[in-house]
Scaffold this motif. Structure first.
Motif, PDB file in Angstrom:
ATOM      1  N   LYS A  81      68.378 -62.052 -89.081  1.00 54.22           N
ATOM      2  CA  LYS A  81      68.834 -63.289 -88.426  1.00 54.22           C
ATOM      3  C   LYS A  81      69.662 -63.013 -87.171  1.00 54.22           C
ATOM      4  CE  LYS A  81      68.984 -66.030 -92.683  1.00 54.22           C
ATOM      5  NZ  LYS A  81      69.839 -66.816 -93.615  1.00 54.22           N
ATOM      6  N   GLY A 136      71.914 -61.898 -91.409  1.00 52.04           N
ATOM      7  CA  GLY A 136      70.869 -61.909 -92.420  1.00 52.04           C
ATOM      8  C   GLY A 136      70.852 -60.599 -93.181  1.00 52.04           C
ATOM      9  N   ASP A 147      72.727 -64.058 -82.376  1.00 53.11           N
ATOM     10  CA  ASP A 147      71.728 -64.728 -83.230  1.00 53.11           C
ATOM     11  C   ASP A 147      70.321 -64.325 -82.806  1.00 53.11           C
ATOM     12  OD1 ASP A 147      71.118 -66.185 -80.932  1.00 53.11           O
ATOM     13  OD2 ASP A 147      72.104 -68.031 -81.621  1.00 53.11           O
ATOM     14  N   THR A 148      69.314 -64.967 -83.376  1.00 52.63           N
ATOM     15  CA  THR A 148      67.922 -64.597 -83.077  1.00 52.63           C
ATOM     16  C   THR A 148      67.524 -64.920 -81.644  1.00 52.63           C
ATOM     17  OG1 THR A 148      67.230 -66.726 -84.019  1.00 52.63           O
ATOM     18  CG2 THR A 148      67.127 -64.789 -85.463  1.00 52.63           C
TER      19      THR A 148
END
Length: 326
Positions: free
Chosen positions: A242, A144, A260-261
């Motif tokens: 993100k 992100g 990832d998150t």
């Protein structure tokens, strides 16, 4: 293909790594080595297969066949050593930190430009293919919008004599702190709004452990740490909206892992095979010289000056000066 005749000025540990590296490169000939001791130069030349050995830096700089000189002396000597090479019209690859301060860097680079002689800083991670991989992943939005990064580099090197000596431009900043600073600039750029920093000092008055936070104009933050008396994991982490990205070893990128998150691994990339990693800066020099350039695009002169100015500012804040600066 014609091999570039490369010389090494200095015969210490880092010179040995470079010598071993270029001895295994097809594009380079181990041509000459210079030391203040002819005996040391001859032993070094014999060990790594150099054609010529010189007992002074002046003799090395005057060798008419040398096409690139790698400077591997203490920080305090880089300016004079590089000026000597430029006066003799020898292209230069100068080890980091480029000089002891920004004033020296500006003077040296201006002189090289005036004389039309190539010179670049051997900040080796700038030349590594893994850097472009990391930049590409970030640009593609894999985590992100990047908002923050952390980077550290620490080695158990406080007993190395030159690092304790102000007259040799010792301290953690110019030796290891320069890497986290470059890491931040390589990934976040140079638009810094303010800096908060502190260090601890040795009995000799040089910095031994550094804490540096860069606050960027767009709100991003870089938290950096360097030490010459504590062993660190050498990790760089970029945090985003993100996920986050972890780079193992900011001093010689080993791998990149994307999370990832949910903190799950979504991508892992290993660096390509290498001799030592030094070969990339040498290859960049060969390309630039063959194209008639005076600098490497991987480490532009302006970037070298800005990093030196940044470190000058940090040392001023800490009260760390070198005897030859007064």
């Amino acid at each position: 293909m014609k091999k570039l005749k490369m010389a090494i000025l200095g015969t210490g540990g880092i010179a040995s790594v470079m010598a071993d590296t270029i001895s295994r490169m097809d594009s380079v000939e181990c041509w000459a080595v210079g030391s203040r001791s002819l005996e040391k130069a001859q032993a070094f030349a014999e060990k790594y297969g150099f054609q010529r050995a010189y007992g002074s830096y002046e003799e090395l700089a005057e060798d008419g066949e040398t096409e690139l000189v790698y400077i591997a002396t203490p920080h305090s000597e880089h300016f004079e050593n590089a000026m000597l090479c430029i006066r003799n019209r020898k292209p230069v690859l100068c080890e980091k930190a480029f000089t002891a301060n920004a004033g020296q860097a500006r003077e040296l680079l201006a002189y090289a430009e005036q004389e039309g002689v190539f010179i670049t800083e051997a900040m080796w991670v700038r030349y590594m293919p893994m850097l472009e991989t990391i930049r590409r992943e970030l640009a593609d939005g894999v985590i992100g919008e990047p908002t923050m990064l952390t980077a550290n580099l620490g080695y158990l090197i406080d007993q190395v004599p030159r690092l304790q000596r102000p007259e040799l431009a010792g301290g953690a900043l110019l030796d290891v702190g320069v890497y986290p600073l470059n890491f931040a600039r390589m990934l976040f750029g140079g638009q810094v709004a303010r800096i908060s920093s502190a260090c601890t000092l040795t009995d000799t008055g040089v910095d031994e452990q550094d804490s540096i936070t860069l606050f960027y104009e767009d709100g991003r933050v870089a938290q950096l740490a360097a030490s010459m008396k504590g062993l660190s994991d050498r990790r760089g982490t970029v945090y985003g909206t993100k996920g986050f990205l972890v780079i193992e070893n900011i001093n010689n990128f080993e791998s990149m892992t994307v999370y990832d998150t949910g903190r799950r691994v979504v991508k892992h990339l290993e660096r390509p095979g290498q001799i030592s990693g030094y070969e990339y800066e040498v290859e960049a020099c060969i390309r630039a010289i063959s194209e008639g350039k005076l600098e490497c695009e991987e480490m532009p002169h302006e970037e070298t000056i800005q990093v030196m100015e940044l470190m000058d500012g940090l040392r001023r804040e800490w009260g760390v000066t070198f005897p030859f600066e007064k």
